[in-house]
Scaffold this motif. Structure first.
Motif, mmCIF file in Angstrom:
data_model
loop_
_atom_site.group_PDB
_atom_site.id
_atom_site.type_symbol
_atom_site.label_atom_id
_atom_site.label_comp_id
_atom_site.label_asym_id
_atom_site.label_seq_id
_atom_site.Cartn_x
_atom_site.Cartn_y
_atom_site.Cartn_z
ATOM 1 N N SER A 164 79.957 58.435 72.231
ATOM 2 C CA SER A 164 80.084 58.147 73.454
ATOM 3 C C SER A 164 79.405 57.470 73.975
ATOM 4 N N PRO A 165 78.583 56.298 74.685
ATOM 5 C CA PRO A 165 78.237 55.351 74.984
ATOM 6 C C PRO A 165 76.854 56.041 75.164
ATOM 7 N N ASP A 166 75.400 55.089 75.553
ATOM 8 C CA ASP A 166 74.236 56.066 76.369
ATOM 9 C C ASP A 166 74.753 55.049 78.793
ATOM 10 N N GLN A 167 75.168 56.638 78.402
ATOM 11 C CA GLN A 167 74.944 56.380 79.762
ATOM 12 C C GLN A 167 74.039 54.784 80.753
ATOM 13 N N LEU A 168 75.664 54.527 82.097
ATOM 14 C CA LEU A 168 75.294 53.806 82.616
ATOM 15 C C LEU A 168 75.093 54.121 84.319
ATOM 16 N N TYR A 169 73.567 53.590 84.666
ATOM 17 C CA TYR A 169 73.191 53.761 86.428
ATOM 18 C C TYR A 169 73.281 52.838 87.068
ATOM 19 N N PRO A 170 74.083 53.151 87.744
ATOM 20 C CA PRO A 170 73.987 51.829 89.692
ATOM 21 C C PRO A 170 72.917 51.537 89.828
ATOM 22 N N ILE A 171 72.713 49.990 90.105
ATOM 23 C CA ILE A 171 71.753 49.718 90.749
ATOM 24 C C ILE A 171 72.405 48.643 92.042
ATOM 25 N N LYS A 172 71.933 48.931 92.853
ATOM 26 C CA LYS A 172 72.011 47.312 93.764
ATOM 27 C C LYS A 172 71.491 46.228 94.235
ATOM 28 N N LYS A 173 71.593 44.977 94.414
ATOM 29 C CA LYS A 173 70.951 44.195 94.598
ATOM 30 C C LYS A 173 72.679 42.869 96.111
ATOM 31 N N ASN A 174 71.169 42.663 96.630
ATOM 32 C CA ASN A 174 71.960 42.054 97.664
ATOM 33 C C ASN A 174 72.814 42.740 98.379
ATOM 34 N N ASN A 175 73.163 43.994 98.187
ATOM 35 C CA ASN A 175 74.018 44.197 98.544
ATOM 36 C C ASN A 175 75.741 44.802 98.155
ATOM 37 N N VAL A 176 75.175 44.024 96.611
ATOM 38 C CA VAL A 176 76.173 44.312 95.856
ATOM 39 C C VAL A 176 76.034 45.056 94.388
ATOM 40 N N VAL A 177 76.852 45.615 93.719
ATOM 41 C CA VAL A 177 76.546 46.404 92.648
ATOM 42 C C VAL A 177 76.571 46.254 91.398
ATOM 43 N N GLY A 178 74.933 46.933 90.297
ATOM 44 C CA GLY A 178 75.260 46.694 89.196
ATOM 45 C C GLY A 178 74.992 48.211 88.111
ATOM 46 N N PHE A 179 74.810 47.489 87.064
ATOM 47 C CA PHE A 179 74.162 48.734 86.027
ATOM 48 C C PHE A 179 73.092 48.901 85.313
ATOM 49 N N ILE A 180 72.255 49.687 84.485
ATOM 50 C CA ILE A 180 71.384 49.487 83.993
ATOM 51 C C ILE A 180 71.799 50.480 83.451
ATOM 52 N N ASP A 181 70.538 50.386 81.993
ATOM 53 C CA ASP A 181 70.790 51.100 80.828
ATOM 54 C C ASP A 181 69.929 52.332 80.960
ATOM 55 N N ASP A 182 69.539 52.962 80.078
ATOM 56 C CA ASP A 182 69.106 54.185 80.011
ATOM 57 C C ASP A 182 67.343 53.987 80.011
ATOM 58 N N GLN A 183 66.912 52.702 79.854
ATOM 59 C CA GLN A 183 65.859 52.241 79.598
ATOM 60 C C GLN A 183 65.160 51.194 80.897
ATOM 61 N N GLY A 196 87.308 45.556 98.288
ATOM 62 C CA GLY A 196 88.027 46.838 98.635
ATOM 63 C C GLY A 196 89.169 47.716 97.730
ATOM 64 N N LYS A 197 89.252 46.468 95.966
ATOM 65 C CA LYS A 197 90.097 46.962 95.428
ATOM 66 C C LYS A 197 89.589 48.071 94.396
ATOM 67 N N ARG A 198 90.695 48.813 93.620
ATOM 68 C CA ARG A 198 89.943 49.700 92.604
ATOM 69 C C ARG A 198 90.165 49.298 91.458
ATOM 70 N N GLY A 199 89.497 49.363 90.781
ATOM 71 C CA GLY A 199 89.710 49.355 88.918
ATOM 72 C C GLY A 199 88.332 50.195 88.056
ATOM 73 N N VAL A 200 88.569 50.163 87.416
ATOM 74 C CA VAL A 200 87.561 51.041 85.679
ATOM 75 C C VAL A 200 87.063 49.647 84.568
ATOM 76 N N LEU A 201 85.628 49.693 85.100
ATOM 77 C CA LEU A 201 85.031 49.263 83.914
ATOM 78 C C LEU A 201 84.489 50.239 82.829
ATOM 79 N N SER A 202 84.706 49.685 81.678
ATOM 80 C CA SER A 202 84.275 50.827 80.543
ATOM 81 C C SER A 202 82.857 50.080 80.242
ATOM 82 N N SER A 203 82.145 51.598 79.784
ATOM 83 C CA SER A 203 80.214 51.611 79.415
ATOM 84 C C SER A 203 80.139 50.053 78.335
#
Length: 381
Positions: free
Chosen positions: A25-44, A75-82
């Motif tokens: 299992s990879p390190d966890q990712l955590y969502p963040i927002k910028k300009n009302n869109v979402v990305g992800f950060i790592d444990d650090q 508005g459409k759904r998909g899946v992102l890998s870590s």
């Protein structure tokens, strides 16, 4: 303990992924927002995936895999890998039942209001033709068509006809089914092994299934369908551990206790609240008549933490969330403080394998690590 600027903190429960114990299992990712869109950060706290996805919080809905993340785009759904790869493109309906892999490689998808099943390599295995598609348990899943449920396998072969009003999740090899308000159980081949003669059924836990509801008598049956014991209390919960919570209503008072797998009363109904948890099988959180919380060892019937806290909740890794003076913290079973009660009362804790928790500080959302240090802002604007 080093705590940075943790005044007026509201702790937000944060569970991005479910934990199913993948060996790599990879390190966890955590969502963040910028300009009302979402990305992800790592444990650090480093930006691992640049903000590009819809800010609709679908990423908080688990996929049943630590290494996969729900995302939406336009508005459409998909899946992102870590690892940052969009393994299933964002072309599917935003359906809350979709993309639950349940620890496997197959999950449902929905398009134009109909659902089917797809692999984690974006290969459709069962075309979209059903009204509802539940997650696979092993190689079996419940699907609905024309308002009736049936059981299928991974080859889309029917194991039952579309005759059921309800099919529950498989637990201990059996799933409850119902027709016209009568409940029984099927096995993984779809065979009825306990006839549909019962009023309301719950899934099997620790070899027993609860039958009945607030409007019908409670009793427990075994996997042979035999009644094991009746319940003479106002309400009874399921056996998540070797014990089940019972409730006795006396006037306008609700008093809670515990029974064992034989129906024997281990703790008489006397507490105003009582909590059990699989992670702490021999312990019960109790609340006295003054709504003060403590901890009891069920096997010894001894109170190990006297009721004095405003609230207690079981957390992960042998820890307990406690509240006092309307603030929450973390402690171990010996009341050694892990995080002081400096957080606004509410959920506090870290998900399985997670190193960060999302909290609110003076109105601003931030991530803190397990030592209480700030790692990142949630909003990067």
């Amino acid at each position: 303990m080093r705590i940075q600027n943790l005044k007026k903190i509201l702790v937000i429960p944060f569970l991005l992924f479910s934990s199913y114990g993948f060996s790599e299992s990879p390190d966890q990712l955590y969502p963040i927002k910028k300009n009302n869109v979402v990305g992800f950060i790592d444990d650090q706290g480093g930006v691992f995936i640049e903000p590009t996805y819809d800010a609709d919080e679908i990423y908080f809905l688990g996929t049943g895999r630590d290494d996969l993340i729900n995302v939406n785009k336009d508005g459409k759904r998909g899946v992102l890998s870590s690892k940052g790869q969009l393994i299933i493109p964002t072309i599917y309906d935003n359906n809350i039942y979709s993309f639950d892999f349940n620890g496997g490689s197959l999950a449902s998808f929905s398009i134009n209001g109909r659902c089917g099943y797809i692999t984690d390599q974006n290969k459709k295995m069962i075309n979209e033709k059903y009204e509802r598609c539940n997650a696979f348990y092993g190689n079996k899943a419940a699907v609905r068509l024309n308002q009736k449920w049936a059981l299928i396998n991974e080859k889309d072969e029917l194991l039952t006809e579309f005759i059921y009003d309800e099919i529950g999740r498989f637990s201990e090899g059996l799933a409850y089914v119902s027709i016209k308000g009568k409940y029984g159980f099927i096995d993984k081949s779809g065979k009825v092994v306990i006839p549909l003669v019962h009023e309301m059924a719950m899934s099997f836990e620790n070899g027993l299934a609860r039958i009945g509801s607030m409007s019908s008598p409670y009793y427990f049956i075994n996997k042979s369908g035999e009644k094991v014991f009746d319940v003479q209390f106002t309400h009874v919960y399921t056996f998540e551990t070797e014990y089940a919570v019972i409730r006795q209503d006396i006037g306008n008072k609700e008093l809670y206790g515990v029974i064992d797998l034989n129906g024997k009363v281990i703790i008489k109904p006397q507490y105003t609240d009582l909590k059990l948890d699989k992670k702490f099988p021999d312990l019960a959180i109790i609340a006295d008549k003054n709504s003060k919380y403590g901890l009891m060892n069920i096997k010894t019937n001894m109170v190990v933490i006297q009721p004095k806290y405003e609230n207690l909740s079981f957390s992960l890794e042998g820890l307990i969330t406690f509240s006092e003076k309307r603030r929450s913290g973390l402690m171990d079973l010996n009341q050694n403080i892990i995080l002081p009660a400096r957080f606004d009362q509410g959920g506090l804790g870290f998900g399985a394998n997670q190193q960060l928790s999302l909290v609110k500080v003076n109105g601003d959302l931030i991530y803190i690590d397990r030592q209480g240090n700030k790692v990142s802002d949630f909003i990067l604007d």
